[in-house]
Design a protein around this motif. Sequence first.
Motif, short mmCIF file in Angstrom:
data_model
loop_
_atom_site.label_atom_id
_atom_site.label_comp_id
_atom_site.label_asym_id
_atom_site.label_seq_id
_atom_site.Cartn_x
_atom_site.Cartn_y
_atom_site.Cartn_z
N LEU A 125 5.93 1.72 8.50
CA LEU A 125 6.84 2.24 7.47
C LEU A 125 6.07 2.81 6.29
O LEU A 125 6.45 3.85 5.73
CB LEU A 125 7.80 1.14 7.01
CG LEU A 125 8.90 0.72 8.00
CD1 LEU A 125 9.64 -0.50 7.48
CD2 LEU A 125 9.87 1.87 8.25
N CYS A 126 5.03 2.15 5.90
CA CYS A 126 4.22 2.65 4.77
C CYS A 126 3.59 4.00 5.11
O CYS A 126 3.58 4.92 4.27
CB CYS A 126 3.15 1.63 4.39
SG CYS A 126 3.81 0.19 3.50
N LYS A 127 3.10 4.14 6.30
CA LYS A 127 2.53 5.43 6.72
C LYS A 127 3.61 6.50 6.79
O LYS A 127 3.40 7.65 6.38
CB LYS A 127 1.83 5.28 8.07
CG LYS A 127 0.51 4.53 7.99
CD LYS A 127 -0.13 4.38 9.36
CE LYS A 127 -1.46 3.66 9.25
NZ LYS A 127 -2.10 3.42 10.57
N LYS A 128 4.77 6.12 7.27
CA LYS A 128 5.87 7.08 7.40
C LYS A 128 6.29 7.65 6.06
O LYS A 128 6.59 8.86 5.95
CB LYS A 128 7.06 6.39 8.09
CG LYS A 128 8.29 7.26 8.25
CD LYS A 128 9.41 6.49 8.96
CE LYS A 128 10.67 7.33 9.10
NZ LYS A 128 11.76 6.57 9.80
N TYR A 129 6.33 6.82 5.02
CA TYR A 129 6.85 7.25 3.73
C TYR A 129 5.76 7.47 2.68
O TYR A 129 6.07 7.65 1.50
CB TYR A 129 7.88 6.23 3.23
CG TYR A 129 9.11 6.18 4.09
CD1 TYR A 129 10.01 7.25 4.10
CD2 TYR A 129 9.38 5.08 4.91
CE1 TYR A 129 11.14 7.22 4.90
CE2 TYR A 129 10.51 5.05 5.72
CZ TYR A 129 11.39 6.12 5.71
OH TYR A 129 12.52 6.08 6.51
N GLY A 130 4.49 7.46 3.09
CA GLY A 130 3.41 7.77 2.16
C GLY A 130 3.13 6.69 1.13
O GLY A 130 2.62 6.98 0.04
N THR A 131 3.44 5.46 1.47
CA THR A 131 3.23 4.32 0.57
C THR A 131 1.99 3.55 1.00
O THR A 131 1.74 3.37 2.20
CB THR A 131 4.46 3.38 0.63
OG1 THR A 131 5.59 4.07 0.13
CG2 THR A 131 4.23 2.11 -0.19
N LEU A 132 1.19 3.11 0.05
CA LEU A 132 0.02 2.31 0.38
C LEU A 132 0.43 0.87 0.71
O LEU A 132 1.26 0.28 0.03
CB LEU A 132 -0.98 2.32 -0.78
CG LEU A 132 -1.60 3.68 -1.12
CD1 LEU A 132 -2.59 3.53 -2.28
CD2 LEU A 132 -2.29 4.29 0.09
N PHE A 133 -0.16 0.35 1.75
CA PHE A 133 0.10 -1.01 2.22
C PHE A 133 -1.00 -1.91 1.67
O PHE A 133 -2.17 -1.77 2.01
CB PHE A 133 0.11 -0.99 3.75
CG PHE A 133 0.17 -2.33 4.44
CD1 PHE A 133 0.63 -3.48 3.80
CD2 PHE A 133 -0.22 -2.43 5.78
CE1 PHE A 133 0.68 -4.70 4.46
CE2 PHE A 133 -0.18 -3.65 6.45
CZ PHE A 133 0.26 -4.78 5.78
N VAL A 134 -0.60 -2.84 0.77
CA VAL A 134 -1.56 -3.74 0.12
C VAL A 134 -1.31 -5.17 0.61
O VAL A 134 -0.21 -5.70 0.43
CB VAL A 134 -1.44 -3.68 -1.42
CG1 VAL A 134 -2.47 -4.62 -2.06
CG2 VAL A 134 -1.62 -2.25 -1.92
#
Length: 520
Positions: A283-292
Amino acid sequence: MSSLRVSSGNKKPLSGMINAILLAMIPSLRGIRFFLFSGTRRFQLPVLLVVFQMQRSFMSFSIANLLSQHRTDKFDLHERYLNAQMVRVLKTIGYDRNYERAIGQYLYDEHGNEYLDLLSGFGVYAFGRNHPTIVNALKEVLSLEMPDLVQMDVSVLSGLLAKEILLTTPDNLERVFFCNSGTEAVEAAIKFARYVTKRNRIVCCDHAYHGLTMGALSLNGEQIFKDGFGPLLQDCGSVPFNDLAALERALSNRDVAAFIVEPIQGKGVNIPDDNYLPEIEKLCKKYGTLFVADEIQTGLGRTGKFWAIEHWGVKPDMICMAKALSGGFVPVGAVAMTQQIMDKVFNRMDRAVVHGSTFSKNNMAMAAGLASLEVIKAENLVENSAKIGAEIISKINALTDQFEFLKEVRGKGSMIAVEFKSPSSLSLKAAWMMLEAANKGLFCQMITIPLFKEHRILTQVAGHGMNVVKLLPPLILTQKDLDHIISAFTKTIADTHQVPGSIWELGKNLASHALKTKAG
């Protein structure tokens, strides 16, 4: 080598024997060569007086002497100069002990009583207290008289520690930023995520805990920590832990810089479904969000893997770490990240110091970190954490059919929750309701206090309003420790089922105190 000229008033130099005598008398000044010459009156007796005064000062200061002089003063000192409420808490629950020594997983009080520490300083002493390998590394740093925190320089030890850390992380992480604590690591991750994505919003999980500084506090899922400290950092939100649909709704506007999550939540030891973290990554890759991934508590072998994310095979964009990284000796934190994140934040020479911390990368912290990684590897602590933790979980879980109050035991490795519930039988249920009415989660104090007073085992309640006892033991527990833990829990839980009984007198006192506190 420095030289100090001291006039003797004679025509001939005095014997070199006097130099030797002075050096023997002044061991703290062995780097100074003493020459006593005639023909000048620049340095005479006052210099010697200054030198001897320095020696007296050096010899008069002793931490051991201070501890000896004030061995029973700590509670008075804290009541007068620090947080008096913490002293009240300790005295109320009977945890007011004078510990004088600590080795490995054990604490020793002034009477020589041994306590098994299953809290390990909130996880920082994952390898036990005063581990000799780390102690020796720190002694070495001090004896080498190394240049430290030059600032207009870079250090060897920080480079070596960064290299060793990256050998343990997923292969997409290639750079490390050092700081002084877990909350500083989270603050750095927030700043880096905003700068790299050019977005403002940060999302976390309900009941999360990421630290108590202003940015990290804005991502804290427990309101009690936030009350009265607002306004907090803007554009922060939360979603339920383990709820992928809620997360996708939060990310779908494409305005979220980062989603920060504990692989296993510390408050309550909440374990995700097997697909949760892999789907977060997608989901983070799909929406351009960094996964921390916040591995401040779960990392470095705590969960039976070096990093908790290894249980689910995910590759976050950043990993926040701290706690056990120095073996508990020196405050230290770090963020491992992708090359892209580092290059975007520190993208020009004039931005080389755009984020940092004065004491980060200090030699003591870096040496402790290197020694800690060596201890984990040399002593197979990840494997021991998995083995001993699994046995604790299995053996206490086996008691659920025997005891109505016991709901379940869960965890991974040496991060364990023992959860209690309302029983079905009327007499036990009435006793439970009495405690819950006074203060939600109070039942667990009837477990932790007897464990401490009667069995000398130190534990904690997992969070506010929770009927969960949390275990964060050192990763070095032995079979003897395991047997002691199972025996103590069995006896303590059994005692709670004796209504009326002595343990319920404790319960009544706890309820009374809680009601008085509520009433003000």
